[in-house]
Design a protein around this motif. Structure first.
Motif, mmCIF file in Angstrom:
data_model
loop_
_atom_site.group_PDB
_atom_site.id
_atom_site.type_symbol
_atom_site.label_atom_id
_atom_site.label_comp_id
_atom_site.label_asym_id
_atom_site.label_seq_id
_atom_site.Cartn_x
_atom_site.Cartn_y
_atom_site.Cartn_z
ATOM 1 N N ILE A 42 -13.362 -2.867 -3.437
ATOM 2 C CA ILE A 42 -12.953 -3.756 -2.361
ATOM 3 C C ILE A 42 -12.231 -2.931 -1.311
ATOM 4 O O ILE A 42 -11.521 -1.969 -1.639
ATOM 5 N N TRP A 43 -12.456 -3.274 -0.045
ATOM 6 C CA TRP A 43 -11.741 -2.639 1.054
ATOM 7 C C TRP A 43 -10.658 -3.595 1.537
ATOM 8 O O TRP A 43 -10.958 -4.636 2.125
ATOM 9 N N LEU A 44 -9.406 -3.245 1.249
ATOM 10 C CA LEU A 44 -8.270 -4.062 1.678
ATOM 11 C C LEU A 44 -7.854 -3.618 3.074
ATOM 12 O O LEU A 44 -7.255 -2.551 3.248
ATOM 13 N N GLN A 45 -8.162 -4.432 4.057
ATOM 14 C CA GLN A 45 -7.860 -4.090 5.439
ATOM 15 C C GLN A 45 -6.388 -4.394 5.759
ATOM 16 O O GLN A 45 -5.697 -5.056 4.968
ATOM 17 N N ALA A 48 -4.492 -7.694 4.935
ATOM 18 C CA ALA A 48 -4.190 -7.900 3.515
ATOM 19 C C ALA A 48 -3.062 -6.976 3.065
ATOM 20 O O ALA A 48 -2.175 -7.390 2.298
ATOM 21 N N ILE A 49 -3.081 -5.734 3.542
ATOM 22 C CA ILE A 49 -2.048 -4.773 3.147
ATOM 23 C C ILE A 49 -0.662 -5.257 3.578
ATOM 24 O O ILE A 49 0.330 -5.084 2.852
ATOM 25 N N LYS A 50 -0.567 -5.891 4.738
ATOM 26 C CA LYS A 50 0.733 -6.412 5.190
ATOM 27 C C LYS A 50 1.300 -7.416 4.193
ATOM 28 O O LYS A 50 2.497 -7.392 3.873
ATOM 29 N N VAL A 51 0.447 -8.313 3.715
ATOM 30 C CA VAL A 51 0.903 -9.320 2.755
ATOM 31 C C VAL A 51 1.276 -8.661 1.428
ATOM 32 O O VAL A 51 2.329 -8.971 0.841
ATOM 33 N N LYS A 63 -1.383 4.066 -4.779
ATOM 34 C CA LYS A 63 -1.439 5.008 -5.902
ATOM 35 C C LYS A 63 -2.760 4.892 -6.673
ATOM 36 O O LYS A 63 -3.329 5.898 -7.100
ATOM 37 N N GLN A 64 -3.255 3.670 -6.812
ATOM 38 C CA GLN A 64 -4.457 3.444 -7.617
ATOM 39 C C GLN A 64 -5.746 3.359 -6.787
ATOM 40 O O GLN A 64 -6.824 3.183 -7.347
ATOM 41 N N GLY A 65 -5.610 3.473 -5.470
ATOM 42 C CA GLY A 65 -6.778 3.412 -4.599
ATOM 43 C C GLY A 65 -6.860 4.626 -3.699
ATOM 44 O O GLY A 65 -6.201 5.639 -3.929
ATOM 45 N N ILE A 66 -7.672 4.533 -2.676
ATOM 46 C CA ILE A 66 -7.853 5.611 -1.703
ATOM 47 C C ILE A 66 -7.655 5.039 -0.305
ATOM 48 O O ILE A 66 -8.307 4.068 0.084
ATOM 49 N N GLU A 67 -6.745 5.662 0.472
ATOM 50 C CA GLU A 67 -6.515 5.221 1.840
ATOM 51 C C GLU A 67 -7.600 5.809 2.741
ATOM 52 O O GLU A 67 -7.887 7.008 2.684
ATOM 53 N N LEU A 68 -8.210 4.948 3.543
ATOM 54 C CA LEU A 68 -9.319 5.379 4.393
ATOM 55 C C LEU A 68 -8.826 5.667 5.811
ATOM 56 O O LEU A 68 -8.129 4.852 6.410
ATOM 57 N N VAL A 89 -9.085 1.562 12.028
ATOM 58 C CA VAL A 89 -8.879 1.046 10.671
ATOM 59 C C VAL A 89 -7.396 0.896 10.330
ATOM 60 O O VAL A 89 -7.039 0.696 9.189
ATOM 61 N N GLN A 90 -6.531 0.989 11.326
ATOM 62 C CA GLN A 90 -5.118 0.774 11.045
ATOM 63 C C GLN A 90 -4.529 -0.157 12.087
ATOM 64 O O GLN A 90 -5.051 -0.302 13.190
ATOM 65 N N ASP A 91 -3.444 -0.838 11.698
ATOM 66 C CA ASP A 91 -2.808 -1.767 12.631
ATOM 67 C C ASP A 91 -1.712 -1.056 13.413
ATOM 68 O O ASP A 91 -1.517 0.166 13.290
ATOM 69 N N GLU A 92 -0.987 -1.824 14.186
ATOM 70 C CA GLU A 92 0.042 -1.230 15.054
ATOM 71 C C GLU A 92 1.201 -0.645 14.265
ATOM 72 O O GLU A 92 1.978 0.156 14.780
ATOM 73 N N ASP A 93 1.335 -1.046 12.987
ATOM 74 C CA ASP A 93 2.407 -0.507 12.138
ATOM 75 C C ASP A 93 1.939 0.665 11.294
ATOM 76 O O ASP A 93 2.692 1.187 10.475
ATOM 77 N N GLY A 94 0.687 1.064 11.460
ATOM 78 C CA GLY A 94 0.170 2.203 10.705
ATOM 79 C C GLY A 94 -0.438 1.860 9.364
ATOM 80 O O GLY A 94 -0.812 2.764 8.606
ATOM 81 N N ASN A 95 -0.553 0.577 9.034
ATOM 82 C CA ASN A 95 -1.217 0.185 7.784
ATOM 83 C C ASN A 95 -2.703 0.476 7.886
ATOM 84 O O ASN A 95 -3.342 0.086 8.859
ATOM 85 N N ARG A 96 -3.243 1.136 6.885
ATOM 86 C CA ARG A 96 -4.655 1.487 6.885
ATOM 87 C C ARG A 96 -5.409 0.740 5.782
ATOM 88 O O ARG A 96 -4.812 0.189 4.868
ATOM 89 N N THR A 97 -6.711 0.753 5.907
ATOM 90 C CA THR A 97 -7.547 0.154 4.875
ATOM 91 C C THR A 97 -7.439 0.972 3.590
ATOM 92 O O THR A 97 -7.473 2.203 3.620
#
Length: 379
Positions: A42-45, A48-51, A63-68, A89-97
């Motif tokens: 699954i690609w958590l965009q 979703a990462i914010k939540v 830790k258990q996935g790969i940041e794209l 692939v990242q938001d204004e806060d730097g969160n990546r998929t």
């Protein structure tokens, strides 16, 4: 206030955690005897990462996935149709998929829920009834009662069928195969999510862990008529034989028994998601085709907002559901409709060249603006 959640998948478990953070007790009922997601990634965009970050789980998921660092649409030899900046692939806060195995994500959520919430496995929902202020739940094995019920039981939701019997699915006319390949990608591809396009066929992939690559392949259902006795793996290999050698290697390094096949559907728009003290969330309410990679992400968003409105109006449940639907409707409709159109265009002999031209012509600033709107979540 006791809230029952039917469905122990990603949406249901996230809802339990979001409610807990808002000070509300919930119980999760899952029909499976044990949690066992299919072998897929699954690609958590960033939305979703914010939540998940708000729930304190971002670190473990990283830790258990790969940041794209980048998501690309390419030709069948992995040459990008349009070279874009990583900011897409990242938001204004730097969160990546983050790419992760679905089973691993579900386990992270499940273990966190167990710290303070009840999760009952082997509880297949059959029907419900009302008595005074309670909702009585009948399972295949036992019964229980709750004050509020959330249906998070996926695209084939039994709760939705009980509330809204006329809620048909929409067949996309496309088949999707998913698998996990036991290999490492070349270093140049390890932090990329890629989707390669051919003639009415597509192949996407990304590393999700060391020696694990998640891949998916999509084709019009007409291709299934060409199987001609081949097993699933041999058929997919033949279908994508003209694609990059890396793609052929991914297929070759996947166990044939672990390749999952499904016809892609979404859910025709429901007039409402709630009735009395019952509300649908995630795929149960607004299942989408996976073309935008937003299905689970929208379910995770639902979990955040349903907890927000229920904690704000605990004595006015129907009002909370109304606010929730009003808040979520526009974005969900956009995702469902855009994903449907994307899939249709990508598999059209006329539509695909048009999409490629539009991709090349669209400025990065416009793409970034669209993505930031998609990734937006209330603070």
């Amino acid at each position: 206030m006791k809230i029952g959640i039917i469905g122990g998948g990603i949406t249901g478990l996230t809802a339990a955690l979001a409610l807990r953070k808002s000070g509300i007790t919930s119980v999760v009922y899952e029909q499976a005897v044990e949690l066992n997601e299919i072998g897929a990634g699954i690609w958590l965009q960033p939305n979703a990462i914010k939540v998940l970050d708000w729930l304190g789980l971002k670190g473990e998921i990283q830790k258990q996935g790969i940041e794209l660092n980048k998501m690309e649409i390419t030709n069948n030899q992995l040459i990008p149709i349009k070279k874009i900046k990583s900011e897409v692939v990242q938001d204004e806060d730097g969160n990546r998929t983050i790419a992760i195995h679905r089973a691993r994500l579900q386990k992270i959520l499940y273990n966190e829920v167990l710290k303070s919430n009840e999760v009952h496995l082997n509880k297949k929902y059959i029907h419900h009834s009302f008595s005074s202020d309670s909702i009585n739940l009948q399972f295949e094995d036992g019964e229980d009662s709750v004050d509020i019920l959330l249906g998070a039981d996926g695209i084939d939701s039994s709760v939705r069928k009980a509330l809204f019997p006329n809620s048909p699915l929409r067949n996309s006319g496309q088949v999707c195969w998913r698998g996990i390949s036991k290999m490492n990608l070349p270093d140049s591809l390890k932090s990329l999510g890629q989707e390669a396009w051919g003639k009415q066929i597509r192949f996407g992939f990304s590393q999700i862990a060391k020696e694990e690559v998640y891949w998916f392949a999509v084709a019009n259902v007409e291709h299934l008529k060409k199987v001609d006795g081949l097993d699933r793996k041999k058929f997919i290999t033949k279908l994508f034989e003209s694609f990059s050698p890396i793609i052929n290697e991914l297929i070759a390094n996947t166990e044939s028994t672990n390749i999952h096949q499904a016809i892609l559907h979404d859910l025709k728009r429901l007039p409402d998601w709630y009735q009395s003290k019952m509300c649908l969330i995630g795929d149960a309410a607004h299942a989408t085709t996976p073309n935008m990679g937003q299905g689970a992400c929208q379910g995770i968003e639902d979990a955040f907002y349903i907890s927000k409105y229920l904690s704000k109006s605990p004595q006015n449940v129907q009002g909370a559901f109304e606010e929730f639907q009003l808040k979520r409707r526009e974005k969900v409709d956009y995702v469902v409709n855009t994903s449907w159109q994307f899939g249709k265009m990508a598999h059209s002999t006329i539509g695909q060249p048009i999409m490629k031209l539009l991709m090349k012509m669209t400025p990065d600033s416009v793409i970034n603006s669209q993505m930031n709107k998609l990734y937006a979540i209330d603070k």
